[in-house]
Design an enzyme around this catalytic site. Structure first.
Site, PDB file in Angstrom:
ATOM      1  CG  LEU A  23      96.270  37.031  52.652  1.00  0.00           C
ATOM      2  CD1 LEU A  23      94.786  37.366  52.516  1.00  0.00           C
ATOM      3  CD2 LEU A  23      96.614  36.807  54.110  1.00  0.00           C
ATOM      4  CE  LYS A  73     100.520  40.685  39.999  1.00  0.00           C
ATOM      5  NZ  LYS A  73      99.088  40.913  40.104  1.00  0.00           N
ATOM      6  CB  ALA A 134      93.002  53.205  35.043  1.00  0.00           C
ATOM      7  N   GLY A 135      94.697  51.040  37.525  1.00  0.00           N
ATOM      8  CA  GLY A 135      96.021  50.487  37.832  1.00  0.00           C
ATOM      9  C   GLY A 135      96.132  49.063  37.310  1.00  0.00           C
ATOM     10  N   GLY A 253      86.977  41.372  47.507  1.00  0.00           N
ATOM     11  CA  GLY A 253      88.122  40.899  46.736  1.00  0.00           C
ATOM     12  C   GLY A 253      88.651  39.525  47.145  1.00  0.00           C
TER      13      GLY A 253
HETATM   14  P1  NAP Z   1      97.928  50.291  41.329  1.00  0.00           P
HETATM   15  O1  NAP Z   1      98.430  49.643  40.106  1.00  0.00           O
HETATM   16  O2  NAP Z   1      98.871  51.077  42.178  1.00  0.00           O
HETATM   17  O3  NAP Z   1      96.681  51.245  40.905  1.00  0.00           O
HETATM   18  C1  NAP Z   1      96.020  52.029  41.844  1.00  0.00           C
HETATM   19  C2  NAP Z   1      94.839  52.747  41.200  1.00  0.00           C
HETATM   20  O4  NAP Z   1      94.138  53.435  42.225  1.00  0.00           O
HETATM   21  C3  NAP Z   1      95.236  53.791  40.167  1.00  0.00           C
HETATM   22  O5  NAP Z   1      94.208  53.851  39.190  1.00  0.00           O
HETATM   23  C4  NAP Z   1      95.268  55.079  40.985  1.00  0.00           C
HETATM   24  O6  NAP Z   1      94.966  56.225  40.235  1.00  0.00           O
HETATM   25  C5  NAP Z   1      94.114  54.845  41.931  1.00  0.00           C
HETATM   26  N1  NAP Z   1      94.289  55.569  43.197  1.00  0.00           N
HETATM   27  C6  NAP Z   1      95.132  55.293  44.207  1.00  0.00           C
HETATM   28  N2  NAP Z   1      94.979  56.157  45.208  1.00  0.00           N
HETATM   29  C7  NAP Z   1      94.018  57.030  44.821  1.00  0.00           C
HETATM   30  C8  NAP Z   1      93.416  58.166  45.425  1.00  0.00           C
HETATM   31  N3  NAP Z   1      93.756  58.579  46.645  1.00  0.00           N
HETATM   32  N4  NAP Z   1      92.445  58.814  44.728  1.00  0.00           N
HETATM   33  C9  NAP Z   1      92.084  58.406  43.492  1.00  0.00           C
HETATM   34  N5  NAP Z   1      92.620  57.339  42.876  1.00  0.00           N
HETATM   35  C10 NAP Z   1      93.568  56.653  43.532  1.00  0.00           C
HETATM   36  O7  NAP Z   1      97.288  49.221  42.333  1.00  0.00           O
HETATM   37  P2  NAP Z   1      96.598  47.814  41.953  1.00  0.00           P
HETATM   38  O8  NAP Z   1      97.629  46.752  41.953  1.00  0.00           O
HETATM   39  O9  NAP Z   1      95.761  48.024  40.762  1.00  0.00           O
HETATM   40  O10 NAP Z   1      95.688  47.553  43.249  1.00  0.00           O
HETATM   41  C11 NAP Z   1      94.572  48.351  43.508  1.00  0.00           C
HETATM   42  C12 NAP Z   1      93.689  47.729  44.608  1.00  0.00           C
HETATM   43  O11 NAP Z   1      93.232  46.454  44.184  1.00  0.00           O
HETATM   44  C13 NAP Z   1      94.385  47.519  45.947  1.00  0.00           C
HETATM   45  O12 NAP Z   1      93.464  47.807  46.952  1.00  0.00           O
HETATM   46  C14 NAP Z   1      94.706  46.045  45.944  1.00  0.00           C
HETATM   47  O13 NAP Z   1      94.743  45.497  47.261  1.00  0.00           O
HETATM   48  C15 NAP Z   1      93.498  45.490  45.185  1.00  0.00           C
HETATM   49  N6  NAP Z   1      93.806  44.211  44.514  1.00  0.00           N
HETATM   50  C16 NAP Z   1      93.056  43.130  44.838  1.00  0.00           C
HETATM   51  C17 NAP Z   1      93.293  41.920  44.239  1.00  0.00           C
HETATM   52  C18 NAP Z   1      92.471  40.718  44.622  1.00  0.00           C
HETATM   53  O14 NAP Z   1      92.849  39.590  44.251  1.00  0.00           O
HETATM   54  N7  NAP Z   1      91.370  40.900  45.296  1.00  0.00           N
HETATM   55  C19 NAP Z   1      94.313  41.804  43.278  1.00  0.00           C
HETATM   56  C20 NAP Z   1      95.056  42.945  42.944  1.00  0.00           C
HETATM   57  C21 NAP Z   1      94.794  44.153  43.583  1.00  0.00           C
HETATM   58  P3  NAP Z   1      96.085  57.009  39.365  1.00  0.00           P
HETATM   59  O15 NAP Z   1      96.220  56.213  38.102  1.00  0.00           O
HETATM   60  O16 NAP Z   1      95.514  58.351  39.159  1.00  0.00           O
HETATM   61  O17 NAP Z   1      97.337  56.996  40.188  1.00  0.00           O
END
Ligand code: NAP
Length: 287
Positions: A23, A73, A134-135, A253
């Site tokens: 976006l 990143k 914790a991603g 978000g």
């Molecule tokens: P990421 O680095 O892939 O991290 C994903 C996190 O979610 C990890 O802690 C993972 O746990 C956990 N997870 C994923 N699937 C799971 C499940 N089925 N059950 C339990 N835990 C689960 O992703 P990210 O970049 O942090 O993004 C995460 C979210 O934030 C997404 O929805 C993204 O759209 C949103 N986001 C929003 C913004 C914004 O500006 N609003 C910016 C960035 C991201 P594990 O460590 O155990 O794998």
């Protein structure tokens, strides 16, 4: 001046892979149009193999600045001349500015969340915060919140090691206020019922799986709690719908996405975005 591209147009960009869903071009080009600024923002799909060459190319072309998204990143850092302290702690850069051929890296994700809260009149100073996940997104916002003076942060994650890692960075570099636990129903209740702000950062509930909810039992959620979901598609996840029914203030978000973009734009151009334009951009969220 019209908004057509001409010999004076400055180029901003985004690199990532995939990139088609982003976006950011819409947000930045809307800002440029509204402010009558002769910039254009272009998405570039860059595979990991081509990252180094792409960065060299941006330097050679004199691109003013660019955003960086998944999967670059972290890897971008080695190609930059200087990186902010905040971005180094986060281990990730999402904004690069080109000043006379030198590339400076920043991370505006955490600031995006803080500004989004501020725009909703929410202060996180001295607050007890629980973060689920914790991603990469969690890491950015937890580090920024620690720098902004929250009282303490509890990070709950399916994989405990990743939460531990973020806590170690916070406790050894910012202040000793972070702790972690494995995420399950009982830890969520234990830490959640004492918190002021609950932030969900996993993709659970995101389009297309919009029926899913990371919280099963809402008994511990109380009405003076702020509940935030980093997801912006859908705008109101099941988590936010249920929290709203419990009387909580809710934040999605979209504000974080918008304000990280605004902070990046201000870094590149030095132009301060006024409240009325921000209000207009935020309205997308409510329409
Ligand atoms: P990421 O680095 O892939 O991290 C994903 C996190 O979610 C990890 O802690 C993972 O746990 C956990 N997870 C994923 N699937 C799971 C499940 N089925 N059950 C339990 N835990 C689960 O992703 P990210 O970049 O942090 O993004 C995460 C979210 O934030 C997404 O929805 C993204 O759209 C949103 N986001 C929003 C913004 C914004 O500006 N609003 C910016 C960035 C991201 P594990 O460590 O155990 O794998």
């Amino acid at each position: 001046m019209d908004n057509s591209i001409n010999g004076h147009t400055k180029v901003l960009g985004l690199i990532g892979d995939p990139i088609e869903h982003s976006l950011s071009p819409g947000i930045h080009n809307t800002i440029c149009r509204h402010l009558n600024l002769n910039y254009t923002y272009v998405p570039f799909r860059v595979s990991p193999d081509n990252l180094k060459e792409a960065v060299k190319g941006f330097k050679a072309l004199g691109v003013t600045g660019f955003n960086v998204t998944i999967p670059h990143k972290k890897d971008i850092i080695k190609y930059l001349d200087e990186v902010s302290k905040e971005a180094l702690l986060m281990g990730a850069v999402n904004t690069v500015k080109n000043i006379e051929g030198k590339l400076y890296g920043y991370n505006t994700d955490g600031e995006g969340l803080i500004k989004s809260f501020k725009s909703e009149h929410i202060s996180i100073k001295d607050k007890k915060v629980v973060v689920i996940g914790a991603g990469g997104a969690s890491r950015g916002i937890c580090i920024k919140m620690a720098m902004e003076g929250v009282r303490h942060i509890t990070i709950l994650n399916r994989t405990r090691d990743k939460a531990d890692n973020i806590c170690n960075v916070i406790n050894s570099n910012i202040q000793d206020i972070a702790r972690s636990a494995e995420w399950d129903g009982s830890t969520l209740r234990q830490y959640g019922e004492q918190c002021d702000v609950l932030i969900h950062t996993t993709p659970i509930g995101m389009y297309p799986e919009t029926h899913r909810c990371p919280v099963k039992d809402f008994d511990f959620i109380h009405s003076n709690m702020v509940v935030c979901d980093l997801i912006y598609n859908p705008f109101k996840t099941v988590l936010l719908q249920k929290a709203e029914e419990k009387g909580c203030k809710i934040v999605n978000g979209w504000g974080m996405l918008l304000f990280q973009a605004i902070s990046a734009f201000e870094i590149w151009t030095g132009v301060k975005i006024h409240r009325d334009l921000i209000n207009r951009l935020q309205k997308v969220n409510r329409s």
